[in-house]
Design a protein around this motif. Structure first.
Motif, PDB file in Angstrom:
ATOM      1  N   CYS A  48       0.824  -1.204   0.000  1.00 15.37           N
ATOM      2  CA  CYS A  48       0.000   0.000   0.000  1.00 15.37           C
ATOM      3  C   CYS A  48       0.861   1.258   0.000  1.00 15.37           C
ATOM      4  O   CYS A  48       0.535   2.242  -0.673  1.00 15.37           O
ATOM      5  CB  CYS A  48      -0.932  -0.015   1.199  1.00 15.37           C
ATOM      6  SG  CYS A  48      -2.218   1.228   1.108  1.00 15.37           S
ATOM      7  N   MET A  49       1.957   1.246   0.757  1.00 20.20           N
ATOM      8  CA  MET A  49       2.865   2.385   0.740  1.00 20.20           C
ATOM      9  C   MET A  49       3.405   2.626  -0.668  1.00 20.20           C
ATOM     10  O   MET A  49       3.513   3.773  -1.120  1.00 20.20           O
ATOM     11  CB  MET A  49       4.011   2.152   1.728  1.00 20.20           C
ATOM     12  CG  MET A  49       3.622   2.278   3.187  1.00 20.20           C
ATOM     13  SD  MET A  49       4.975   1.846   4.332  1.00 20.20           S
ATOM     14  CE  MET A  49       6.230   3.049   3.861  1.00 20.20           C
ATOM     15  N   SER A  50       3.741   1.552  -1.381  1.00 18.47           N
ATOM     16  CA  SER A  50       4.228   1.689  -2.764  1.00 18.47           C
ATOM     17  C   SER A  50       3.158   2.300  -3.649  1.00 18.47           C
ATOM     18  O   SER A  50       3.435   3.174  -4.483  1.00 18.47           O
ATOM     19  CB  SER A  50       4.633   0.315  -3.304  1.00 18.47           C
ATOM     20  OG  SER A  50       5.602  -0.295  -2.491  1.00 18.47           O
ATOM     21  N   TYR A  51       1.929   1.827  -3.486  1.00 11.16           N
ATOM     22  CA  TYR A  51       0.811   2.367  -4.267  1.00 11.16           C
ATOM     23  C   TYR A  51       0.656   3.861  -4.023  1.00 11.16           C
ATOM     24  O   TYR A  51       0.486   4.649  -4.965  1.00 11.16           O
ATOM     25  CB  TYR A  51      -0.464   1.615  -3.881  1.00 11.16           C
ATOM     26  CG  TYR A  51      -1.741   2.239  -4.392  1.00 11.16           C
ATOM     27  CD1 TYR A  51      -2.164   2.037  -5.698  1.00 11.16           C
ATOM     28  CD2 TYR A  51      -2.537   3.033  -3.555  1.00 11.16           C
ATOM     29  CE1 TYR A  51      -3.342   2.604  -6.156  1.00 11.16           C
ATOM     30  CE2 TYR A  51      -3.708   3.593  -4.011  1.00 11.16           C
ATOM     31  CZ  TYR A  51      -4.107   3.380  -5.315  1.00 11.16           C
ATOM     32  OH  TYR A  51      -5.269   3.946  -5.772  1.00 11.16           O
ATOM     33  N   VAL A  52       0.726   4.276  -2.761  1.00 16.03           N
ATOM     34  CA  VAL A  52       0.565   5.683  -2.414  1.00 16.03           C
ATOM     35  C   VAL A  52       1.713   6.507  -2.989  1.00 16.03           C
ATOM     36  O   VAL A  52       1.505   7.550  -3.622  1.00 16.03           O
ATOM     37  CB  VAL A  52       0.488   5.849  -0.883  1.00 16.03           C
ATOM     38  CG1 VAL A  52       0.592   7.321  -0.490  1.00 16.03           C
ATOM     39  CG2 VAL A  52      -0.804   5.251  -0.348  1.00 16.03           C
ATOM     40  N   ASP A  53       2.945   6.055  -2.797  1.00 18.81           N
ATOM     41  CA  ASP A  53       4.106   6.827  -3.234  1.00 18.81           C
ATOM     42  C   ASP A  53       4.215   6.931  -4.747  1.00 18.81           C
ATOM     43  O   ASP A  53       4.824   7.870  -5.269  1.00 18.81           O
ATOM     44  CB  ASP A  53       5.384   6.207  -2.666  1.00 18.81           C
ATOM     45  CG  ASP A  53       5.663   6.650  -1.238  1.00 18.81           C
ATOM     46  OD1 ASP A  53       5.292   7.789  -0.902  1.00 18.81           O
ATOM     47  OD2 ASP A  53       6.245   5.872  -0.464  1.00 18.81           O
TER      48      ASP A  53
END
Length: 341
Positions: free
Chosen positions: A180-185
């Motif tokens: 999810c962090m990758s998706y956001v960034d």
């Protein structure tokens, strides 16, 4: 049937949540409105300023963020252990930074309550504030209401600024958190607003890269840090003793984001390059499914929770539900249960 937010956010299930909030109709949080010709870029700084302020009040840590033109993403960690360690004086001091204290509590703090009933009532109110200062809904309320009032005052109008309450998604394990962090960034890269993660302004990935850059000018770094929230330290860096800290290092995470960012291209939508970072193997994530979800646009994260199937089933039992939207996605993405934190 729609469920109350308090039934979806549970410390026992997970302290990690992905939150999304979008402006109503064609309203612009930031960026340039091509219909009216107005530029709202300066509002991006409002989001980070408010996050910095709220971090000094709430027991909520910021893992990742991305401030887009008409919406923003947050990945946060709720820290109930930290809130439990606060004294009554600290709880009152934190609450007073955002709200005024009732007369009874002000008298209690000054030692002027005359009866046991008054003291017990004041203590009960302080206990309620302690709960709210570790509550995701109160954190998001304090963020969104402030931004809405400030934007409406600048525009000289009244009414709704956000299309509704924020959307939240429970992240049940390390694999879900880092996915999810990758998706956001990577949101600005996917939207065509930036070519690389390091060029993605107002994102946590840019902030992490700048913090690691040894060639970055010290004064420039200090100046940029003043307007940026503190980010949770990823594992292996010896600075985050939190029981729920992500065990993978910043270097692992940057490698994952860089690999995903290079694969998200118009001529290679969803394609997997030859070199797959080892972090995916350690997280037991299927790379094809990872790219399918990180690379998609709207609709990708309209699920209530994300994590390995075993954790999803445990969350279903704990919440007393028959199912959770997202268990199918999780079953395809996560090849095997990752190690528990």
């Amino acid at each position: 049937m729609t469920r109350a937010r308090k039934e979806l956010v549970s410390f026992e299930t997970t302290p990690y949540y992905h939150c999304i909030c979008r402006c109503v109709r064609r309203a612009f949080l930031c960026g340039e409105d091509f219909y009216s010709g107005k530029n709202y870029e300066h509002r991006r700084g409002w989001v980070l300023e408010r996050l910095c302020e709220l971090q000094g009040v709430f027991a909520v840590d910021v893992c990742a963020y991305a401030v887009m033109s008409n919406h923003y993403h947050l990945v946060v960690r709720l820290d109930s252990d930290r809130a439990a360690c606060w004294s009554e004086d600290e709880v009152m001091e934190r609450w007073e930074r955002l709200f005024s204290l009732p007369l009874l509590v002000a008298r209690y703090r000054a030692g002027k309550t005359g009866t046991v009933a008054e003291r017990e009532r004041a203590q009960a109110q302080i206990a309620l504030w302690r709960e709210r200062l570790q509550d995701l809904s109160w954190f998001m309320r304090s963020l969104n209401e402030h931004l809405a009032r400030r934007a409406n005052a600048e525009d000289g109008c009244k009414g709704r600024f956000w299309e509704g309450r924020y959307k939240s998604q429970a992240l049940l394990d390390d694999a879900a958190v880092l996915t999810c962090m990758s998706y956001v960034d990577l949101n600005p890269v996917r939207a065509g607003m930036a070519d690389t993660p390091e060029a993605s302004d107002f994102t946590s990935i840019q902030q992490r890269i700048r913090m690691l850059a040894s060639k970055c000018d010290r004064q420039e770094r200090e100046a940029s840090d003043e307007a940026q929230p503190s980010l949770t330290v990823l594992g292996g860096e010896g600075a985050d003793p939190h029981a729920n800290a992500v065990v993978f290092t910043t270097e692992d995470y940057l490698e994952l984001v860089d690999w995903a960012g290079r694969a998200i291209r118009d001529d290679k939508r969803g394609a997997i390059p030859g070199h797959i970072p080892p972090i995916l193997e350690r997280l037991q994530i299927d790379p094809v499914q990872f790219m399918r979800h990180v690379g998609k646009g709207r609709g990708t994260y309209h699920v209530a929770a994300l994590g390995c199937v075993e954790r999803m089933r445990a969350a279903i039992r704990r919440l007393g539900r028959r199912s959770i939207k997202g268990i199918g996605v999780s079953g395809r993405m996560f090849l095997a249960p990752p190690g528990c934190r």
